[in-house]
Design a protein around this motif. Structure first.
Motif, PDB file in Angstrom:
ATOM      1  N   GLN A 237       0.953  -1.066   0.066  1.00  0.00           N
ATOM      2  CA  GLN A 237       0.074  -0.074  -0.166  1.00  0.00           C
ATOM      3  C   GLN A 237       0.813   1.091   0.137  1.00  0.00           C
ATOM      4  O   GLN A 237       2.019   1.208   0.415  1.00  0.00           O
TER       5      GLN A 237
ATOM      6  N   GLY B 123       2.651  -0.280  -6.407  1.00  0.00           N
ATOM      7  CA  GLY B 123       2.716  -1.358  -5.298  1.00  0.00           C
ATOM      8  C   GLY B 123       3.698  -2.037  -5.351  1.00  0.00           C
ATOM      9  O   GLY B 123       3.720  -3.278  -4.340  1.00  0.00           O
TER      10      GLY B 123
ATOM     11  N   GLU C 146      -6.483  -4.904  -1.958  1.00  0.00           N
ATOM     12  CA  GLU C 146      -5.929  -3.404  -2.636  1.00  0.00           C
ATOM     13  C   GLU C 146      -7.060  -3.144  -3.794  1.00  0.00           C
ATOM     14  O   GLU C 146      -7.704  -1.927  -3.642  1.00  0.00           O
TER      15      GLU C 146
ATOM     16  N   PRO D 275      -5.882   3.485   3.319  1.00  0.00           N
ATOM     17  CA  PRO D 275      -4.995   2.553   3.574  1.00  0.00           C
ATOM     18  C   PRO D 275      -4.940   2.084   5.111  1.00  0.00           C
ATOM     19  O   PRO D 275      -5.297   2.861   5.824  1.00  0.00           O
TER      20      PRO D 275
END
Length: 452
Positions: free
Chosen positions: A55, A364, A429, A439
């Protein structure tokens, strides 16, 4: 044939009957290949959903310097003046203390080229006046001491005179008493002789007259002694008056001397104040004349001249040009949303993409990202920028395998960055992004724990 049953009769039919159309009705090979590819792609996509995804919090900013001294600064003049000469050009590298431009005086108070010399002469004259005041104070101190000593001597002399007066009065009083006794004796002898003379006694006329003469002599002497005693008493009174007047007389003289001394002290203080003002003025003039040359405070490049040609006037504290330090400690000012600030703490890794440097970014998967540069969160501002955003100061990440920031970077260049957080599955995600959730962290940041 549909081949619904497990027992196939296609081969028997082909042997018994020659049916060419049946030979052309079979499943195409490309469909089988497509099927297999779709299955493989589906398996890969499902596998990708369970891969770890880091994240991140994204933000934008620009390149700056970590310390204020390394950021672009406007060079300002201390005094007002008229530009006489430029000694540098835009883009020149200057060292600390190099002269950038020369200005001339605008205030008529400082037009005289011999002004420092005139001030020095005033300083010498004021110093002589202060010395004369000091000598006068010293003389008055000596005068006060002499008056005090004379006062003591005069008092002692007057006291002695009073004592002498008392002694003289006592002596004259004793003489007057003794002479009064003599008068009484002479009067008694004269009275007795007169009685005897009148009664036909033994005293003759000549002796009676002699006794009368004696009586007159002692009476005259008694009067003289009494007059002397009166004079002695008057002298004693005068001595006492003189004794009392000495203190008043010397007190007046001492008070006048002290008053003169106080006036001299006041004049001395005024002179010392004026002397200090002159010294301060001389120092200010010397410093002001040194400010005719505007100098570079540190090594750097002249970026832009804010004032133009010769003859232009500038005010006190007005910006003249912009100086960029030559070797700044680079940092990135990146702004993030207020909702993301609690997730970030100093020491977090950041991946950055600089304008002008091509890159392939997988936010990511930092290891798969190409063309980005690493950084570390150094500072998090305590207040926002009035737009609901907080500033992060990011410094280069130093370590094995890390690429150094390009030397061609310039102040103000744009940057896009991603602050790296914790790892989560790809499917999580995607689910978070679709639901616009922030997040998540496994534990509260250490900085927040320390503040508690």
């Amino acid at each position: 044939m549909l081949n619904i049953s497990k027992q196939s009769v296609s081969e028997a039919v082909h042997e018994k009957y020659e049916l060419h159309s049946l030979k052309t009705l079979h499943t195409p090979r490309s469909a089988v290949i497509l099927k297999r590819w779709l299955i493989a792609i589906g398996v890969v996509l499902v596998a990708i959903l369970f891969l770890p995804w880091q994240q991140n919090v994204n933000g934008k900013g620009d390149i700056s310097a970590l310390t204020p001294k390394d950021r672009p600064q406007n060079i300002q003049n201390i005094i007002s003046g008229r530009i006489e000469k430029w000694l540098v050009r835009e883009g020149d590298l200057v060292q600390a203390g190099d002269t950038l431009l020369v200005i001339s005086e605008m205030k008529d108070d400082y037009f005289d080229p011999n002004y420092p010399k005139r001030l020095q002469e005033q300083l010498v004259a004021k110093g002589d006046a202060i010395k004369s005041y000091q000598l006068k104070i010293q003389s008055l101190d000596n005068q006060i001491v002499a008056l005090q000593e004379n006062n003591q001597f005069s008092l002692q002399k007057a006291r002695n005179k009073v004592r002498q007066g008392y002694a003289k009065v006592t002596s004259d009083s004793t003489d007057a008493l003794a002479e009064r006794v003599q008068v009484n004796i002479a009067q008694t002898r004269y009275d007795r002789g007169e009685d005897q003379y009148k009664n036909g006694g033994l005293v003759s006329l000549s002796e009676l007259e002699s006794r009368k003469l004696k009586l007159q002599e002692v009476q005259a002497k008694l009067i003289s002694i009494q007059n002397k005693l009166a004079i002695s008493r008057q002298e004693l009174i005068n001595a006492k008056i003189e004794l009392n007047s000495i203190n008043a007389e010397y007190a007046e003289k001492i008070a006048k001397a002290q008053s003169d001394r106080s006036s001299a002290l006041s004049s001395l203080a005024t002179g010392e104040y004026e002397l200090s003002q002159l010294q301060n003025k001389i120092t200010n003039v010397d410093i002001r004349r040194g400010q005719y040359y505007v100098k570079a405070p540190q090594e750097g490049y002249i970026v832009k001249a804010l004032k133009a040609g010769i003859g232009e006037t500038i005010k006190e504290g007005e910006s003249i040009c912009t100086l960029q330090p030559s070797a700044p400690e680079m940092a990135v000012e990146m702004y993030v949303k207020a909702m993301d600030v609690p997730l970030i703490e100093p020491g977090r890794e950041v991946r950055m993409q600089f304008e002008g440097w091509p890159s392939l970014v997988f936010s990511g998967w930092p290891s798969a990202t190409v063309g980005t540069f690493g950084g570390i969160v150094k500072v998090i501002d305590r207040i926002d920028n009035n737009k609901g955003e907080y500033r992060l100061l990011i410094v280069p990440k130093l370590g094995k395998g890390e690429q150094t920031w390009p030397k061609q970077l310039r102040m103000g260049s744009g940057v896009v960055g991603w602050v790296m957080l914790d790892d989560v599955p790809v499917w999580y995600e995607i689910w978070r992004q679709l639901n616009a959730f922030p997040p998540t962290l496994k534990e509260e940041p250490k900085a927040a724990l320390k503040q508690k």
